[in-house]
Motif scaffolding. Structure first.
Motif, short mmCIF file in Angstrom:
data_model
loop_
_atom_site.label_atom_id
_atom_site.label_comp_id
_atom_site.label_asym_id
_atom_site.label_seq_id
_atom_site.Cartn_x
_atom_site.Cartn_y
_atom_site.Cartn_z
N VAL A 48 0.87 -1.18 0.00
CA VAL A 48 0.00 0.00 0.00
C VAL A 48 0.90 1.22 0.00
CG1 VAL A 48 -1.78 1.26 1.27
CG2 VAL A 48 -1.79 -1.25 1.26
N LEU A 49 0.72 2.08 -0.99
CA LEU A 49 1.57 3.25 -1.11
C LEU A 49 1.10 4.36 -0.17
CD1 LEU A 49 1.94 3.30 -4.99
CD2 LEU A 49 3.38 2.16 -3.31
N GLU A 50 2.06 5.10 0.32
CA GLU A 50 1.76 6.19 1.25
C GLU A 50 0.92 7.25 0.54
OE1 GLU A 50 4.06 9.39 4.12
OE2 GLU A 50 5.22 7.94 2.95
N ALA A 51 -0.12 7.70 1.20
CA ALA A 51 -1.05 8.67 0.61
C ALA A 51 -0.55 10.09 0.84
CB ALA A 51 -2.44 8.47 1.18
N THR A 52 0.58 10.42 0.21
CA THR A 52 1.11 11.78 0.31
C THR A 52 0.22 12.71 -0.53
OG1 THR A 52 2.56 11.46 -1.58
CG2 THR A 52 3.47 10.95 0.59
N PRO A 53 0.17 13.99 -0.19
CA PRO A 53 -0.65 14.92 -0.99
C PRO A 53 -0.29 14.90 -2.49
CG PRO A 53 -0.01 15.96 1.05
CD PRO A 53 0.72 14.65 1.00
N LYS A 54 1.00 14.80 -2.79
CA LYS A 54 1.45 14.77 -4.19
C LYS A 54 0.91 13.53 -4.90
CE LYS A 54 5.67 14.97 -6.96
NZ LYS A 54 7.14 15.04 -6.93
N ARG A 55 1.04 12.37 -4.28
CA ARG A 55 0.58 11.12 -4.89
C ARG A 55 -0.94 11.12 -5.03
NH1 ARG A 55 3.28 6.81 -2.32
NH2 ARG A 55 4.73 6.81 -4.05
N VAL A 56 -1.63 11.59 -3.99
CA VAL A 56 -3.10 11.60 -4.02
C VAL A 56 -3.59 12.55 -5.10
CG1 VAL A 56 -5.19 12.14 -2.71
CG2 VAL A 56 -3.35 10.86 -1.62
N THR A 57 -2.96 13.72 -5.21
CA THR A 57 -3.35 14.70 -6.24
C THR A 57 -3.19 14.10 -7.63
OG1 THR A 57 -2.74 16.56 -4.82
CG2 THR A 57 -2.85 16.99 -7.19
N LYS A 58 -2.05 13.45 -7.87
CA LYS A 58 -1.80 12.83 -9.17
C LYS A 58 -2.83 11.74 -9.46
CE LYS A 58 1.80 10.64 -11.91
NZ LYS A 58 3.21 10.23 -11.98
N THR A 59 -3.12 10.91 -8.46
CA THR A 59 -4.09 9.84 -8.62
C THR A 59 -5.49 10.40 -8.87
OG1 THR A 59 -2.77 8.40 -7.19
CG2 THR A 59 -5.06 7.76 -7.53
N GLN A 60 -5.85 11.46 -8.15
CA GLN A 60 -7.16 12.08 -8.36
C GLN A 60 -7.28 12.61 -9.79
OE1 GLN A 60 -6.97 14.86 -5.07
NE2 GLN A 60 -8.38 13.63 -3.83
N LYS A 61 -6.26 13.27 -10.29
CA LYS A 61 -6.28 13.79 -11.67
C LYS A 61 -6.42 12.65 -12.67
CE LYS A 61 -3.62 18.00 -10.77
NZ LYS A 61 -2.34 18.70 -10.96
N GLN A 62 -5.70 11.54 -12.43
CA GLN A 62 -5.79 10.39 -13.33
C GLN A 62 -7.19 9.79 -13.32
OE1 GLN A 62 -2.51 8.20 -11.60
NE2 GLN A 62 -1.19 8.65 -13.35
N LEU A 63 -7.76 9.67 -12.13
CA LEU A 63 -9.12 9.12 -12.03
C LEU A 63 -10.14 10.03 -12.71
CD1 LEU A 63 -8.99 7.79 -8.36
CD2 LEU A 63 -9.24 6.39 -10.41
N ILE A 64 -9.97 11.32 -12.58
CA ILE A 64 -10.87 12.28 -13.24
C ILE A 64 -10.75 12.13 -14.76
CG2 ILE A 64 -11.23 14.74 -13.70
CD1 ILE A 64 -10.54 15.20 -10.69
#
Length: 126
Positions: A48-64
């Protein structure tokens, strides 16, 4: 004597069962692992990868970009967890994982590349 024998047998059963626990293969120190249920298969361990703000932001953009409805906040909020849960279930067959795993990231990238290729084909046809 009977009590001692009973205690030894009881202790041995605990020791023998301790060796049967399912653990991740070659875990790394400091990493977090989760055991996830996969539909129709045995459970697997994933990092499970750490939910850093940078990683979460990138993942959110990809999901969008893939069509999921959520806002870019940089936080692993309920909407992001729900989108990750749906994505992981759809793409990896993980039943309950509203987290970013080691398998989530490469599959997100792969789906985005496929989406870009489809858009290019569509634009060429016009």
């Amino acid at each position: 004597m009977k009590r001692l024998l009973f205690f030894i047998c009881l202790l041995m059963s605990f020791v023998m069962n301790a060796q049967k626990h399912d653990l991740p293969k070659n875990p790394k120190v400091g990493e977090v692992y989760g055991r996830f249920e996969i539909e129709g298969k045995d459970p697997i361990w994933l990092r499970v990868l750490e939910a850093t703000p940078k990683r979460v932001t990138k993942t959110q953009k990809q999901l969008i970009d893939l069509g999921y409805t959520l806002k870019v906040t940089g936080n692993l909020d309920k909407a992001t967890e729900a989108a990750l849960l749906e994505f992981n279930k759809k793409e990896i067959n993980i039943v309950c994982a509203g987290v970013i795993t080691e398998k989530t990231v490469p599959i997100l990238k792969k789906r985005l590349k496929e989406l870009k290729r489809e858009k290019k084909k569509t634009l060429k046809n016009y």
